[in-house]
Structure formats: C-alpha cells, structure tokens
Design a protein around this motif. Structure first.
Motif, PDB file in Angstrom:
ATOM      1  N   GLY A  17      -7.502 103.968 -27.327  1.00  0.00           N
ATOM      2  CA  GLY A  17      -7.423 105.389 -26.998  1.00  0.00           C
ATOM      3  C   GLY A  17      -8.183 105.674 -25.723  1.00  0.00           C
ATOM      4  N   ALA A  18      -7.574 106.472 -24.861  1.00  0.00           N
ATOM      5  CA  ALA A  18      -8.192 106.796 -23.580  1.00  0.00           C
ATOM      6  C   ALA A  18      -7.891 108.237 -23.194  1.00  0.00           C
ATOM      7  N   ILE A  19      -8.895 108.899 -22.657  1.00  0.00           N
ATOM      8  CA  ILE A  19      -8.703 110.217 -22.072  1.00  0.00           C
ATOM      9  C   ILE A  19      -8.350 109.995 -20.608  1.00  0.00           C
ATOM     10  N   HIS A  20      -7.228 110.564 -20.181  1.00  0.00           N
ATOM     11  CA  HIS A  20      -6.787 110.487 -18.786  1.00  0.00           C
ATOM     12  C   HIS A  20      -6.793 111.900 -18.215  1.00  0.00           C
ATOM     13  N   VAL A  21      -7.446 112.075 -17.083  1.00  0.00           N
ATOM     14  CA  VAL A  21      -7.443 113.367 -16.392  1.00  0.00           C
ATOM     15  C   VAL A  21      -6.864 113.130 -15.000  1.00  0.00           C
ATOM     16  N   TYR A  22      -5.870 113.931 -14.642  1.00  0.00           N
ATOM     17  CA  TYR A  22      -5.170 113.796 -13.352  1.00  0.00           C
ATOM     18  C   TYR A  22      -5.365 115.045 -12.512  1.00  0.00           C
ATOM     19  N   GLY A  23      -5.487 114.845 -11.217  1.00  0.00           N
ATOM     20  CA  GLY A  23      -5.678 115.950 -10.282  1.00  0.00           C
ATOM     21  C   GLY A  23      -4.371 116.579  -9.848  1.00  0.00           C
ATOM     22  N   GLY A  24      -3.534 116.931 -10.797  1.00  0.00           N
ATOM     23  CA  GLY A  24      -2.248 117.563 -10.533  1.00  0.00           C
ATOM     24  C   GLY A  24      -1.420 117.593 -11.798  1.00  0.00           C
ATOM     25  N   ASP A  25      -0.179 118.002 -11.663  1.00  0.00           N
ATOM     26  CA  ASP A  25       0.746 118.036 -12.796  1.00  0.00           C
ATOM     27  C   ASP A  25       1.380 116.655 -12.940  1.00  0.00           C
ATOM     28  N   PHE A  26       0.846 115.862 -13.837  1.00  0.00           N
ATOM     29  CA  PHE A  26       1.285 114.479 -14.040  1.00  0.00           C
ATOM     30  C   PHE A  26       2.781 114.404 -14.336  1.00  0.00           C
ATOM     31  N   PHE A  27       3.311 115.366 -15.070  1.00  0.00           N
ATOM     32  CA  PHE A  27       4.715 115.327 -15.475  1.00  0.00           C
ATOM     33  C   PHE A  27       5.648 116.007 -14.476  1.00  0.00           C
ATOM     34  N   GLY A  28       5.097 116.844 -13.615  1.00  0.00           N
ATOM     35  CA  GLY A  28       5.930 117.592 -12.687  1.00  0.00           C
ATOM     36  C   GLY A  28       6.160 116.917 -11.349  1.00  0.00           C
ATOM     37  N   LEU A  29       5.432 115.848 -11.096  1.00  0.00           N
ATOM     38  CA  LEU A  29       5.547 115.180  -9.803  1.00  0.00           C
ATOM     39  C   LEU A  29       6.794 114.297  -9.764  1.00  0.00           C
ATOM     40  N   VAL A  30       7.570 114.430  -8.725  1.00  0.00           N
ATOM     41  CA  VAL A  30       8.740 113.575  -8.536  1.00  0.00           C
ATOM     42  C   VAL A  30       8.430 112.545  -7.456  1.00  0.00           C
ATOM     43  N   GLY A  31       9.196 111.479  -7.447  1.00  0.00           N
ATOM     44  CA  GLY A  31       9.025 110.464  -6.416  1.00  0.00           C
ATOM     45  C   GLY A  31       8.010 109.396  -6.746  1.00  0.00           C
ATOM     46  N   ARG A  32       7.581 109.323  -8.021  1.00  0.00           N
ATOM     47  CA  ARG A  32       6.671 108.245  -8.408  1.00  0.00           C
ATOM     48  C   ARG A  32       7.460 106.950  -8.540  1.00  0.00           C
ATOM     49  N   LEU A  74      -2.919 117.204 -23.674  1.00  0.00           N
ATOM     50  CA  LEU A  74      -3.988 118.082 -24.137  1.00  0.00           C
ATOM     51  C   LEU A  74      -4.065 119.345 -23.296  1.00  0.00           C
ATOM     52  N   TYR A  75      -3.732 119.221 -21.997  1.00  0.00           N
ATOM     53  CA  TYR A  75      -3.716 120.361 -21.084  1.00  0.00           C
ATOM     54  C   TYR A  75      -2.817 119.999 -19.908  1.00  0.00           C
ATOM     55  N   ARG A  76      -2.015 120.974 -19.467  1.00  0.00           N
ATOM     56  CA  ARG A  76      -1.135 120.736 -18.330  1.00  0.00           C
ATOM     57  C   ARG A  76      -1.036 121.992 -17.479  1.00  0.00           C
ATOM     58  N   ALA A  77      -1.344 121.825 -16.201  1.00  0.00           N
ATOM     59  CA  ALA A  77      -1.199 122.895 -15.220  1.00  0.00           C
ATOM     60  C   ALA A  77      -0.792 122.254 -13.898  1.00  0.00           C
ATOM     61  N   LYS A  78      -0.507 123.080 -12.937  1.00  0.00           N
ATOM     62  CA  LYS A  78      -0.068 122.594 -11.629  1.00  0.00           C
ATOM     63  C   LYS A  78      -1.122 121.712 -10.966  1.00  0.00           C
ATOM     64  N   ASP A  79      -2.395 122.012 -11.198  1.00  0.00           N
ATOM     65  CA  ASP A  79      -3.474 121.306 -10.509  1.00  0.00           C
ATOM     66  C   ASP A  79      -4.287 120.359 -11.392  1.00  0.00           C
ATOM     67  N   ILE A 138      -4.545 116.818 -18.542  1.00  0.00           N
ATOM     68  CA  ILE A 138      -5.443 116.053 -19.399  1.00  0.00           C
ATOM     69  C   ILE A 138      -4.605 115.469 -20.526  1.00  0.00           C
ATOM     70  N   LEU A 139      -4.667 114.153 -20.667  1.00  0.00           N
ATOM     71  CA  LEU A 139      -3.876 113.444 -21.665  1.00  0.00           C
ATOM     72  C   LEU A 139      -4.765 112.629 -22.589  1.00  0.00           C
ATOM     73  N   ASN A 140      -4.302 112.445 -23.804  1.00  0.00           N
ATOM     74  CA  ASN A 140      -4.854 111.457 -24.722  1.00  0.00           C
ATOM     75  C   ASN A 140      -3.805 110.353 -24.778  1.00  0.00           C
ATOM     76  N   VAL A 141      -4.089 109.225 -24.145  1.00  0.00           N
ATOM     77  CA  VAL A 141      -3.132 108.131 -24.082  1.00  0.00           C
ATOM     78  C   VAL A 141      -3.529 107.087 -25.119  1.00  0.00           C
ATOM     79  N   ILE A 142      -2.585 106.773 -26.001  1.00  0.00           N
ATOM     80  CA  ILE A 142      -2.805 105.780 -27.049  1.00  0.00           C
ATOM     81  C   ILE A 142      -1.924 104.573 -26.741  1.00  0.00           C
ATOM     82  N   TRP A 143      -2.560 103.459 -26.440  1.00  0.00           N
ATOM     83  CA  TRP A 143      -1.836 102.207 -26.174  1.00  0.00           C
ATOM     84  C   TRP A 143      -1.665 101.458 -27.487  1.00  0.00           C
ATOM     85  N   ALA A 144      -0.436 101.099 -27.808  1.00  0.00           N
ATOM     86  CA  ALA A 144      -0.162 100.294 -28.997  1.00  0.00           C
ATOM     87  C   ALA A 144      -0.731  98.892 -28.791  1.00  0.00           C
ATOM     88  N   PRO A 145      -1.003  98.171 -29.876  1.00  0.00           N
ATOM     89  CA  PRO A 145      -1.477  96.792 -29.727  1.00  0.00           C
ATOM     90  C   PRO A 145      -0.528  95.969 -28.864  1.00  0.00           C
TER      91      PRO A 145
END
Length: 185
Positions: A138-153, A53-58, A61-68
């Motif tokens: 359905g869940a709204i997930h908000v992360y304090g950073g770039d969820f997709f840009g972080l390496v080393g997870r 839904l929104y992505r920036a360095k800091d 915001i995601l809409n995460v849909i978990w399948a059954p």
C-alpha cells in the motif's frame, strides 16, 4: 491515527506553498512514519487497485494497492509525484530516454521502498514499479496535478522498450490482470 480529511486538507495547503513538492513530501513522510495508523485509517489492502482519495485540477491523492508480484510498465506522469509506502514493498526502476527526444528507454537506476519510505519524483521521471513480495503493498501517491485528466502520457513496451500511448484504461487493466492472476494462485 491517520485522519484522511485532515491529510487531504494539509496536502491542499502544502501544494500552494513553494516548493510545493517538498512541502507535500514532508506531509507524506510524516503520515507513513506510522504505517499502522495509515492502515487503520485507510483499511487493510484486499485487492490491487487505485483508490482516488482526492482529485482536483492541481492535486490528486491516491491510495495505490499493488497486488503481490504485480508489475507496471515503464511510464511517465508528466507531473511531480510523492510516494509514501505504508505497507509492503515497492521496487522502482528509473529509466531514461536513449537519446534526446528518442522513443526508446534504458534503465538508469533503481530504488526499493519499504514501509515508512518516501520518494519524490520529478515531472520528467520515467519509472516502472514492481511489488516483489507475496502480499499487498500500500502506498499513498500525491501528484501535482490531475493524474487522470492529463493526456499525452506514455508507457514503454516491456519487450521492446519502445514508447507507446498510455491511458487510464490500460493502467486499470493491469490492476485487473494482477487481481485475476492472484485469484488463480
């Protein structure tokens, strides 16, 4: 009604306040307190997926849909997160490293979340997620950073509970597998 652009703007402003995670949690809690409004604003879930839904360095915001019946391995985010459920149920198992700096984990707690529930996760949390019900969650997930840009997870093997590298492609595959399984049933 849940207005996505207004929500994003409010999250961006809240993320600049201290403590930012608490401010964001209040916004997410307020949004999911009216789950029907979020459903109307984001649409009825139709497949397991991660919608950006929104992505920036800091901030992400995601809409995460978990399948059954979908499961996600124990994993870390390496940044704080706020999760708010607007439909369905999400079960979290929280994990801790068996020894400081160790590569194996053990279960340390659990929390079941249903519509209108919100939870804060610290940047050092390891958790796994299960949708234990026969419909989408359905869940709204908000992360304090770039969820997709972080390496080393990391994620932890389901059978051995040993740490392994985690990337966006492996997570995306889990959603594809869950959707494929759902189509077979």
């Amino acid at each position: 009604m849940f207005e996505l652009e207004q929500f994003i703007s409010a999250c961006k402003a809240a993320s600049r306040q201290e403590p930012s995670q608490n401010s964001v949690r209040e916004l997410v809690a307020r949004a999911v307190s009216e789950p029907g409004s979020v459903l109307e604003g984001l649409g009825e879930p139709k497949e397991g997926e991660i919608q950006t839904l929104y992505r920036a360095k800091d901030l992400t915001i995601l809409n995460v849909i978990w399948a059954p019946w979908m499961n996600l391995l124990p994993h870390n985010h390496q940044m704080w997160a706020v999760i708010g459920i607007y439909t369905g149920r999400e079960d979290n198992i929280f994990w801790r490293r068996v020894q400081e700096g160790g590569t194996k984990v053990e279960a340390a707690g659990a929390k079941a979340l249903v519509a209108t529930d919100t939870v804060q996760l610290g940047d050092d949390i390891i958790h796994s997620v299960t949708n234990p019900i026969p419909r989408f969650t359905g869940a709204i997930h908000v992360y304090g950073g770039d969820f997709f840009g972080l390496v080393g997870r990391s994620e932890w093997n389901a059978e051995t509970l040993l740490e392994q590298s985690c990337d966006g492609a492996s997570m995306a595959r889990r959603f594809e597998e869950a959707n494929a399984f759902l189509k077979k049933t």
